[in-house]
Write an enzyme that holds these catalytic residues in place. Structure first.
Site, PDB file in Angstrom:
ATOM      1  N   GLN A  34      -5.464  -3.569   3.964  1.00  0.00           N
ATOM      2  CA  GLN A  34      -4.621  -3.762   2.552  1.00  0.00           C
ATOM      3  C   GLN A  34      -5.266  -2.992   1.302  1.00  0.00           C
ATOM      4  O   GLN A  34      -6.198  -3.280   0.501  1.00  0.00           O
ATOM      5  CB  GLN A  34      -4.947  -5.536   2.083  1.00  0.00           C
ATOM      6  CG  GLN A  34      -4.466  -6.163   1.181  1.00  0.00           C
ATOM      7  CD  GLN A  34      -3.093  -6.184   1.013  1.00  0.00           C
ATOM      8  OE1 GLN A  34      -2.536  -4.907   0.697  1.00  0.00           O
ATOM      9  NE2 GLN A  34      -2.038  -7.019   1.234  1.00  0.00           N
ATOM     10  N   PHE A  35      -4.330  -2.363   0.937  1.00  0.00           N
ATOM     11  CA  PHE A  35      -4.735  -1.344  -0.194  1.00  0.00           C
ATOM     12  C   PHE A  35      -4.862  -1.778  -1.451  1.00  0.00           C
ATOM     13  O   PHE A  35      -5.662  -1.648  -2.445  1.00  0.00           O
ATOM     14  CB  PHE A  35      -3.857   0.084  -0.055  1.00  0.00           C
ATOM     15  CG  PHE A  35      -4.174   0.691  -1.340  1.00  0.00           C
ATOM     16  CD1 PHE A  35      -5.226   1.636  -1.298  1.00  0.00           C
ATOM     17  CD2 PHE A  35      -3.046   1.111  -2.454  1.00  0.00           C
ATOM     18  CE1 PHE A  35      -5.312   2.547  -2.434  1.00  0.00           C
ATOM     19  CE2 PHE A  35      -3.179   1.834  -3.557  1.00  0.00           C
ATOM     20  CZ  PHE A  35      -4.343   2.617  -3.636  1.00  0.00           C
ATOM     21  N   THR A  36      -4.110  -2.856  -1.677  1.00  0.00           N
ATOM     22  CA  THR A  36      -4.073  -3.312  -3.162  1.00  0.00           C
ATOM     23  C   THR A  36      -4.972  -4.616  -3.381  1.00  0.00           C
ATOM     24  O   THR A  36      -5.321  -4.859  -4.579  1.00  0.00           O
ATOM     25  CB  THR A  36      -2.793  -4.376  -3.222  1.00  0.00           C
ATOM     26  OG1 THR A  36      -2.598  -5.354  -2.051  1.00  0.00           O
ATOM     27  CG2 THR A  36      -1.226  -3.347  -3.141  1.00  0.00           C
TER      28      THR A  36
END
Length: 100
Positions: A34-36
């Site tokens: 989950q990059f965000t």
């Protein structure tokens, strides 16, 4: 973190108390990057991602975590850095953010 994820008591026992972990209920884990999550949204109108790990380092950590989870219980993983559509049924009144 693997120990925390696999032993954290988030499932109800017969008395309705959160006393069981994913291993106790013969569950499994889905590991999705989950990059965000490291997004900095404190000011302005656009998220900043400078606090995120370099992609190569992040992928190495992602694989390390998923590999070690798989040694403890059934584990599936998403594709790192992919634009995935993941759906789930969030069955419960709580969400936990585990930190080590």
């Amino acid at each position: 973190m693997v120990e925390r994820v696999t032993t954290y008591r988030v499932f109800e026992d017969e008395a309705g108390k959160m006393n069981l972990n994913v291993k106790d209920v013969d569950g499994s884990v889905l590991v999705v990057s989950q990059f965000t999550l490291p997004a900095d949204t404190k000011k302005g109108t656009r998220a900043g991602f400078s606090k995120g790990a370099h992609p190569a380092d992040a992928e190495r950590l992602y694989d390390y975590f998923a590999d070690h989870c798989q040694q403890v219980l059934p584990t599936e993983r998403g594709q790192f850095a992919a634009d995935m559509k993941v759906s789930l049924i969030n069955d419960g009144p709580v969400t936990f953010w585990l930190q080590v």
